[in-house]
Each structure stands twice: as structure tokens, then as C-alpha cells.
Scaffold this active site. Sequence first.
Site, PDB file in Angstrom:
ATOM      1  N   ASN A 146       8.670  -4.955  -0.862  1.00  0.00           N
ATOM      2  CA  ASN A 146       7.611  -4.321   0.204  1.00  0.00           C
ATOM      3  C   ASN A 146       6.860  -4.360   0.208  1.00  0.00           C
ATOM      4  OD1 ASN A 146       8.024  -2.521   1.786  1.00  0.00           O
ATOM      5  ND2 ASN A 146       8.758  -1.169  -0.253  1.00  0.00           N
ATOM      6  N   GLU A 178      12.506  -9.432   1.743  1.00  0.00           N
ATOM      7  CA  GLU A 178      11.665  -8.032   2.347  1.00  0.00           C
ATOM      8  C   GLU A 178      12.679  -7.370   1.911  1.00  0.00           C
ATOM      9  OE1 GLU A 178      10.778  -8.494   6.270  1.00  0.00           O
ATOM     10  OE2 GLU A 178      10.691  -6.414   6.905  1.00  0.00           O
ATOM     11  N   PRO A 217       0.254  -1.313   0.668  1.00  0.00           N
ATOM     12  CA  PRO A 217      -0.072   0.455  -0.015  1.00  0.00           C
ATOM     13  C   PRO A 217       0.759   1.417   0.482  1.00  0.00           C
ATOM     14  CG  PRO A 217      -0.326  -0.796   2.200  1.00  0.00           C
ATOM     15  CD  PRO A 217       0.840  -1.734   1.495  1.00  0.00           C
ATOM     16  N   ASN A 218       0.459   2.275  -0.719  1.00  0.00           N
ATOM     17  CA  ASN A 218       0.921   4.061  -0.625  1.00  0.00           C
ATOM     18  C   ASN A 218       2.533   3.549  -2.038  1.00  0.00           C
ATOM     19  OD1 ASN A 218      -0.898   4.546   0.532  1.00  0.00           O
ATOM     20  ND2 ASN A 218      -0.271   3.966   2.331  1.00  0.00           N
ATOM     21  N   ALA A 258       3.271  -0.698   4.851  1.00  0.00           N
ATOM     22  CA  ALA A 258       2.893  -1.101   6.524  1.00  0.00           C
ATOM     23  C   ALA A 258       2.143  -1.338   6.609  1.00  0.00           C
ATOM     24  CB  ALA A 258       1.632   0.252   6.844  1.00  0.00           C
ATOM     25  N   ARG A 315      13.174   4.002  12.434  1.00  0.00           N
ATOM     26  CA  ARG A 315      12.151   5.588  12.349  1.00  0.00           C
ATOM     27  C   ARG A 315      11.417   4.771  13.274  1.00  0.00           C
ATOM     28  NH1 ARG A 315       9.259   5.059   6.752  1.00  0.00           N
ATOM     29  NH2 ARG A 315       8.019   6.730   7.674  1.00  0.00           N
ATOM     30  N   HIS A 331      12.486  -2.898   1.841  1.00  0.00           N
ATOM     31  CA  HIS A 331      12.308  -1.081   2.543  1.00  0.00           C
ATOM     32  C   HIS A 331      13.341   0.126   2.059  1.00  0.00           C
ATOM     33  CE1 HIS A 331       9.074  -3.031   5.069  1.00  0.00           C
ATOM     34  NE2 HIS A 331       9.972  -4.220   5.578  1.00  0.00           N
ATOM     35  N   ARG A 342       5.512  11.430  -2.779  1.00  0.00           N
ATOM     36  CA  ARG A 342       4.801  10.551  -0.649  1.00  0.00           C
ATOM     37  C   ARG A 342       6.228  11.022  -0.377  1.00  0.00           C
ATOM     38  NH1 ARG A 342       4.592   4.411   1.395  1.00  0.00           N
ATOM     39  NH2 ARG A 342       3.647   4.997   3.056  1.00  0.00           N
ATOM     40  N   TYR A 385      11.117   8.953   1.636  1.00  0.00           N
ATOM     41  CA  TYR A 385      10.870   7.155   0.057  1.00  0.00           C
ATOM     42  C   TYR A 385      11.317   8.267  -0.575  1.00  0.00           C
ATOM     43  CZ  TYR A 385       7.969   5.642   3.644  1.00  0.00           C
ATOM     44  OH  TYR A 385       7.093   4.948   4.667  1.00  0.00           O
TER      45      TYR A 385
HETATM   46  C1  DQA Z   1       8.506   1.017   3.467  1.00  0.00           C
HETATM   47  C2  DQA Z   1       8.174   1.582   5.241  1.00  0.00           C
HETATM   48  C3  DQA Z   1       7.173   1.064   6.258  1.00  0.00           C
HETATM   49  O1  DQA Z   1       7.336   1.564   7.294  1.00  0.00           O
HETATM   50  C4  DQA Z   1       5.562   2.313   5.748  1.00  0.00           C
HETATM   51  O2  DQA Z   1       4.983   1.913   5.850  1.00  0.00           O
HETATM   52  C5  DQA Z   1       5.786   2.158   4.315  1.00  0.00           C
HETATM   53  C6  DQA Z   1       7.045   1.640   3.824  1.00  0.00           C
HETATM   54  C7  DQA Z   1       9.444   1.171   3.384  1.00  0.00           C
HETATM   55  O3  DQA Z   1       9.578   1.045   2.270  1.00  0.00           O
HETATM   56  O4  DQA Z   1      10.731   2.291   3.733  1.00  0.00           O
HETATM   57  O5  DQA Z   1       5.316   2.014   3.321  1.00  0.00           O
HETATM   58  O6  DQA Z   1       8.343  -0.590   3.915  1.00  0.00           O
END
Ligand code: DQA
Length: 147
Positions: free
Chosen positions: A74, A98, A10-11, A77, A107, A100, A18, A23
Site C-alpha cells: 500500500n 497493490e 506514508p500516514n 499517496a 474518490r 488500498h 486517521r 479508512y
Molecule cells: C490509500 C489511498 C491513497 O489515495 C491515500 O493517499 C492513502 C491510503 C488507501 O489505502 O486507501 O494514504 O492508499
Amino acid sequence: MKKILVLHGPNLNLLGTREPEIYGRLTMEDINRRMEARAKRASVGIDFFQSNHEGALVDAIQQARGKYGFIILNAAAYTHYSIAIRDAIGAVEVPVIEVHLSNIHKREEFRHHSVISPVVMGQVAGLGLESYLAALEAALLKMGAAE
Ligand code: DQA
């Protein structure tokens, strides 16, 4: 040779605009194109999928069985609380890396814990675009496809 599946949660479709201070300014499409170019040089197929919905990500992980040699995920959240995604990873034999963009460990406290980490092969965090490229390089090496 099996393909590689890249899953964005998501997002991540909003990357580029964003919270760029966290990011970066690359879009998801920019990241995908860089990965596609690398996979192409290694003659390995790569597919991409993004969803804002937990069930769609679970479906994609389930359907990866027998089709993909690696998943680069990825979960955004969902990383921090989706037992459904964790269980899907545990249920399929496809190894998962995984990733990020940000360093989740430095964070907010709620981002420090990943419920999927115990069922993945490894984690790359905090390197921005290079988190994805490092995960891809590792997958290619493990598949015996890196030059
Ligand atoms: C994320 C880190 C997560 O905590 C966050 O909710 C994201 C992006 C990252 O790529 O740094 O949406 O996965």
C-alpha cells in the site's frame, strides 16, 4: 519457501485515528496481526515495514530481491505520483500486489490514477482490512502455500 513482505506507505502508521470514516478504525498493527495469523496457518513467513519516506520504501523494494516471494504494497499517496517506487518495482523480479483500504476509483480525481498499477501483478482496493487479506490469500495461492 520465500517469505512475503508487506509494505505500508506514508500516514498508514496513523490508521485507527486517521479519517476513520474512510479508512476504518483498525490500526496498522491490527491489520498486520491478522495477516501474520493467516500466514502462520500457511507456514509462510511474513515481514512488515512502514515508512513515511519514499526512499526508504524504494530501499525496501530493492532489498526484497531474492528474499521475498511476494510484496503486498500500500504505497498510500505515493501510489499517485512516485515514479521512483514504480521504477523500483519494475527493477526487481518480485511480484507485487497493490492494495488500498479505500476505493481510490470513487474518490477524488487525483486518486483515480495509480502510477504503479502498470508494473504490479494486480490491485485490490476498497475492501478495508479485506483488501490486505485478499491480496495475502492471492499471494499464498500463487506461491502454492494456501490450504
Ligand atoms: C490509500 C489511498 C491513497 O489515495 C491515500 O493517499 C492513502 C491510503 C488507501 O489505502 O486507501 O494514504 O492508499
